[in-house]
Design an enzyme around this catalytic site. Structure first.
Site, PDB file in Angstrom:
ATOM      1  N   SER A  73       4.559   2.545   7.970  1.00 16.29           N
ATOM      2  CA  SER A  73       4.275   1.418   7.088  1.00 16.29           C
ATOM      3  C   SER A  73       5.501   1.040   6.268  1.00 16.29           C
ATOM      4  O   SER A  73       6.113   1.884   5.622  1.00 16.29           O
ATOM      5  CB  SER A  73       3.120   1.757   6.141  1.00 16.29           C
ATOM      6  OG  SER A  73       1.921   1.906   6.859  1.00 16.29           O
ATOM      7  N   ASP A 116       0.144  -7.526   1.498  1.00 18.74           N
ATOM      8  CA  ASP A 116       0.656  -6.161   1.657  1.00 18.74           C
ATOM      9  C   ASP A 116       2.185  -6.120   1.668  1.00 18.74           C
ATOM     10  O   ASP A 116       2.789  -5.356   2.421  1.00 18.74           O
ATOM     11  CB  ASP A 116       0.107  -5.510   2.925  1.00 18.74           C
ATOM     12  CG  ASP A 116       0.179  -3.974   2.867  1.00 18.74           C
ATOM     13  OD1 ASP A 116       0.338  -3.444   1.747  1.00 18.74           O
ATOM     14  OD2 ASP A 116       0.091  -3.329   3.916  1.00 18.74           O
ATOM     15  N   HIS A 148       0.813  -1.214   0.000  1.00 21.10           N
ATOM     16  CA  HIS A 148       0.000   0.000   0.000  1.00 21.10           C
ATOM     17  C   HIS A 148       0.850   1.269   0.000  1.00 21.10           C
ATOM     18  O   HIS A 148       0.338   2.354  -0.279  1.00 21.10           O
ATOM     19  CB  HIS A 148      -0.987  -0.008   1.176  1.00 21.10           C
ATOM     20  CG  HIS A 148      -0.402   0.308   2.508  1.00 21.10           C
ATOM     21  ND1 HIS A 148      -0.059  -0.663   3.430  1.00 21.10           N
ATOM     22  CD2 HIS A 148      -0.089   1.487   3.106  1.00 21.10           C
ATOM     23  CE1 HIS A 148       0.403  -0.093   4.515  1.00 21.10           C
ATOM     24  NE2 HIS A 148       0.413   1.217   4.352  1.00 21.10           N
TER      25      HIS A 148
END
Length: 481
Positions: free
Chosen positions: A234, A160, A130
Site C-alpha cells: 500500500s 485514500d 490508510h
C-alpha cells in the site's frame, strides 16, 4: 523495444526457470531414493540449456534492471506507530492500580507500508491515507538505509491519498505519467514492501482501467493489474516500462481476505487522480474541497425505464434538485435521467456520485440527459460542497451536534445518510440521546441521502422530529425534543 518480442522472451525465460527448478528438484529426490549407480559425468547432469544466451538474433535480451535501478530509490518504506489505550475496567479501580502498578495501560500498534518520493527538492512523499491514518509517529526508511521522521501535510480518506514530507537531501524522485494514456494490456511494474520484504518488485499488465463499484472503498477510478500487490504494498509505486509513475498501489481484491495473499486482482489509484488530490492538499492546508451538483438521484428499475421511454434501465434518475445548486442553475429537473458526464457513461446513481466526487470545485460538467423522450445536454459548474453543518443552524433541538457527510467507504457499502461527528457535552443534542459516531439514515424532516439533502430539509423544521439512527450495528428511532 518491441512489446511482442519482449513478451515472448520473458515468457520463455519464465518457462525455463520453472523447468530448471523442477528438474533439479526431481534430480535431488531421485538421487535419494534410487539405488547406487556409477558416478555419471558432471556434464550429463547439467541440462544443455542451463544458461540463456546473451543475445537472440543479435539483439540483447530485455531486462527491467536498468529502469528499476533508476526508479527504486524513489520508493520508500513507511513505518507508523500509534499509541492505543488499553481498555480494561480494572484500570478504573484505584485499588487494582495500586496492587498492579506495572501492568501497561497503553500499547503501541505498528504498521508498515510504502511510499513514493514525488519531489526530491521539497521531500514530498506520496502514500495511502490508510497507511498513516491515526499515526502518532511516522518514520520513512529510504532505499539507502537512512531513516527519517516524516511530517504530515494532509490526506484525503475518500480517495485514500496522503502527503508527507521528509527532511533529507540526495533524494530521488519519480516522474508522474499521464495515467489517462494507459491501455489494457500495457506492461506495469509494482514496487513496494509486501509483508515487510523491502524493495520488492513484481510485474504484470494493466487488466482494466476505470474500475469502480467495489464495496467498502472510497471514490473509485482504479487501475486493475495482475502484478502482485499484497499487504505492505500500500502506497507503493506502479510504474510503466519507462519508469514513470502511473499509479499508487492501494488494495488487492481477495474474497478470503487480504492476508490470504495475491490472486492477481490488484488495484492502484491513477497518477492523474493522485496529482489532483496532492494539488488540493497543498492549496487547501491539507484537505480536499470537492464540488457538488446538488441533486439526489436513484437507480432505475426496468419498469421505470419503460415508463420513461428508455431502452434500458441505465442512468441516474433525478429525484430532487436542491435550491441554489449547480444542478438547478444548469436546468436539471426531477424526472431527468443522467446517462453521461463529460463523455463518460453514467450507468447508475452510484456512478454519477462517484464521478461528481472526483471533480474539484468550479469544474464544468456537461451532462447527457434524457427528458420526456428527448436527449439533451446541460452544462453545470460544480459548487463547493459543505464539509459540516452545525445543529443549531438547522434546528434548535439539534443544538450541540455537528453533522458531516458519511465516509465514502460507507457510502460504497450501500449506506446513505449523515454522520454525527461531534456532540457537545451537556448540549440539547446530548440530552436528546445523540452521540458522536451515530449515523442518521432517515428522519421525519424528509428524505435525504447526504449532508446537502439533510440541510435542505430544515428550511422548514418539522413540528415532530424523529431520527432513525444506526449505532453499534443496531438501528432505532429517537424522538428529538
Amino acid at each position: 523495444m518491441r512489446p511482442l518480442p519482449t513478451l515472448l522472451t520473458l515468457s520463455l525465460a519464465a518457462a525455463f526457470g520453472a523447468f530448471a527448478a523442477t528438474g533439479l528438484h526431481e534430480w535431488l529426490d531421485n538421487r535419494a531414493e534410487a539405488a547406487p549407480l556409477a558416478p555419471a559425468p558432471v556434464a550429463s547432469l547439467v541440462p544443455a540449456t542451463a544458461a540463456l544466451p546473451a543475445s537472440v538474433g543479435g539483439q540483447p535480451l530485455p531486462s527491467l534492471a536498468p529502469m528499476l535501478q533508476q526508479v527504486m530509490p524513489a520508493v520508500v518504506s513507511v513505518n507508523t506507530k500509534q499509541v492505543v489505550r488499553v481498555r480494561n475496567p480494572f484500570f478504573n479501580d484505584p485499588f487494582f492500580r495500586r496492587l498492579f502498578p506495572d501492568i501497561p495501560q497503553e500499547r503501541i500498534n505498528e504498521s508498515l507500508g510504502s511510499g513514493v518520493i514525488i519531489d526530491a527538492a521539497k521531500g514530498y512523499v506520496l502514500t495511502n491515507h490508510h497507511v498513516i491514518e491515526n499515526a502518532d509517529d511516522v518514520q520513512v526508511t529510504l532505499a539507502d538505509g537512512r531513516t527519517v521522521k516524516a511530517e504530515f501535510l494532509g490526506s484525503d480518506a475518500d480517495t485514500d491519498i496522503a502527503l508527507i514530507r521528509i527532511p533529507a537531501d540526495k533524494l530521488t524522485a519519480i516522474q508522474l505519467a499521464d495515467s489517462a494514456q494507459l491501455r489494457v494490456g500495457d506492461f506495469v511494474v509494482a514496487i513496494g514492501n509486501p509483508f515487510g520484504f523491502t524493495q520488492t518488485v513484481t510485474s504484470g499488465i494493466v487488466s482494466a482501467v476505470g474500475r469502480s463499484g467495489i464495496r467498502g472503498l472510497g471514490y473509485q477510478n482504479f487501475i486493475q493489474t495482475d502484478a502482485s500487490i499484497n499487504p505492505g504494498n500500500s502506497g507503493g509505486a506502479l510504474v510503466d516500462l519507462q519508469g514513470r509513475l502511473v499509479g499508487i498501489n492501494t488494495a488487492s481484491f481477495n474474497p478470503q481476505g487480504s492476508m490470504a495473499g495475491n490472486i492477481g486482482l490488484g488495484l492502484a489509484i491513477p497518477s492523474n487522480m493522485a496529482r489532483s488530490v496532492v494539488d488540493q492538499l497543498l492549496k487547501n492546508n491539507g484537505v480536499v474541497i470537492r464540488g457538488t451538483l446538488g441533486l439526489e438521484t436513484q437507480n432505475l428499475s426496468a419498469q421505470m425505464a419503460q415508463g420513461l421511454g428508455l431502452e434500458s434501465a441505465r442512468g441516474a434518475l433525478v429525484a430532487r434538485v436542491l435550491p441554489g445548486s449547480a444542478a438547478a442553475a444548469a436546468g436539471l429537473q426531477p424526472g431527468d435521467v443522467v446517462v453521461g458526464a463529460n463523455g463518460e457513461r453514467v450507468d447508475s446513481a452510484e456512478a454519477l456520485h462517484n464521478y461528481e466526487g472526483l471533480q474539484p470545485v468550479g469544474s464544468a460538467v456537461t451532462l447527457d440527459v434524457h427528458r420526456d423522450g428527448k436527449s439533451l445536454q446541460l452544462r453545470a459548474v460544480l459548487k463547493e460542497q459543505a464539509r459540516a453543518a452545525g445543529g443549531a443552524a438547522l434546528d434548535p433541538r439539534l443544538d450541540g451536534a455537528t453533522f458531516t457527510d458519511l465516509p465514502e467507504s460507507l457510502r460504497q457499502s450501500g449506506i446513505s445518510g449523515v454522520l454525527i461527528s461531534e456532540v457537545k457535552r451537556g448540549s440539547r443534542a446530548a440530552q436528546n440521546g445523540l452521540a458522536s459516531g451515530d449515523v442518521i439514515v432517515a428522519a421525519s424532516a424528509g428524505d435525504f441521502s447526504d449532508l446537502a439533502g439533510w440541510r435542505a430539509n430544515f428550511t422548514r423544521p418539522p413540528q415532530r422530529l424523529v431520527l432513525r439512527i444506526v449505532r453499534g450495528g443496531a438501528q432505532y428511532d429517537v424522538l428529538v425534543r
